[in-house]
Design an enzyme around this catalytic site. Structure first.
Site, mmCIF file in Angstrom:
data_model
loop_
_atom_site.group_PDB
_atom_site.id
_atom_site.type_symbol
_atom_site.label_atom_id
_atom_site.label_comp_id
_atom_site.label_asym_id
_atom_site.label_seq_id
_atom_site.Cartn_x
_atom_site.Cartn_y
_atom_site.Cartn_z
ATOM 1 N N THR A 180 19.685 12.897 19.024
ATOM 2 C CA THR A 180 19.137 13.843 18.055
ATOM 3 C C THR A 180 17.619 13.714 18.055
ATOM 4 O O THR A 180 17.068 12.737 18.560
ATOM 5 C CB THR A 180 19.639 13.575 16.614
ATOM 6 O OG1 THR A 180 19.004 12.387 16.116
ATOM 7 C CG2 THR A 180 21.145 13.442 16.539
ATOM 8 N N CYS A 181 16.984 14.699 17.465
ATOM 9 C CA CYS A 181 15.534 14.597 17.238
ATOM 10 C C CYS A 181 15.315 14.459 15.733
ATOM 11 O O CYS A 181 14.597 15.222 15.119
ATOM 12 C CB CYS A 181 14.796 15.783 17.833
ATOM 13 S SG CYS A 181 15.434 17.374 17.310
ATOM 14 N N SER A 182 15.984 13.478 15.174
ATOM 15 C CA SER A 182 15.957 13.239 13.727
ATOM 16 C C SER A 182 15.714 11.760 13.439
ATOM 17 O O SER A 182 16.060 10.906 14.240
ATOM 18 C CB SER A 182 17.306 13.655 13.124
ATOM 19 O OG SER A 182 17.397 13.269 11.773
#
Length: 108
Positions: free
Chosen positions: A40-42
């Site tokens: 994820t890009c979280s």
């Protein structure tokens, strides 16, 4: 930038269900020894570690595969700070990068 105005806990819950469903569907395509990469890009634990933990609890035929060890074997020379306690990759603005999480899951 407008995500901060549109994002809610209900949205996060729905997103986590979708992420878990994608992991479960992808896991069906692997044979023993196959590796599933969840990324994820979280920076939210709810989207990262908690989704992985829920997947592992529901799928005992999978276990974490050390990205730290893999990076070392590939001589990527990444600092220890980019890995969490489960040897998953976790980048954040605190490390002068964008947010990014990755966990490798191997089918036993």
């Amino acid at each position: 930038p407008d995500l901060k105005w549109r994002f809610s806990m209900e949205h996060l819950k729905h997103l986590n269900q979708t992420q878990l469903a994608i992991l479960n569907q992808a896991s069906l395509l692997l044979k023993s020894g196959g590796v599933l990469l969840y990324a994820t890009c979280s920076f939210l634990k709810e989207e990262n570690e908690e989704v992985v933990l829920k997947f592992l609890n529901e799928n005992p035929q999978f276990e974490r595969f050390s990205l730290k060890e893999t990076a070392w074997e590939l001589k990527l020379n990444l600092p220890d700070e980019v890995f969490n306690e489960n040897n998953e990759l976790f980048l954040s603005p605190l490390l002068q990068t964008d947010c990014f999480f990755a966990s490798a899951l191997i089918k036993k």
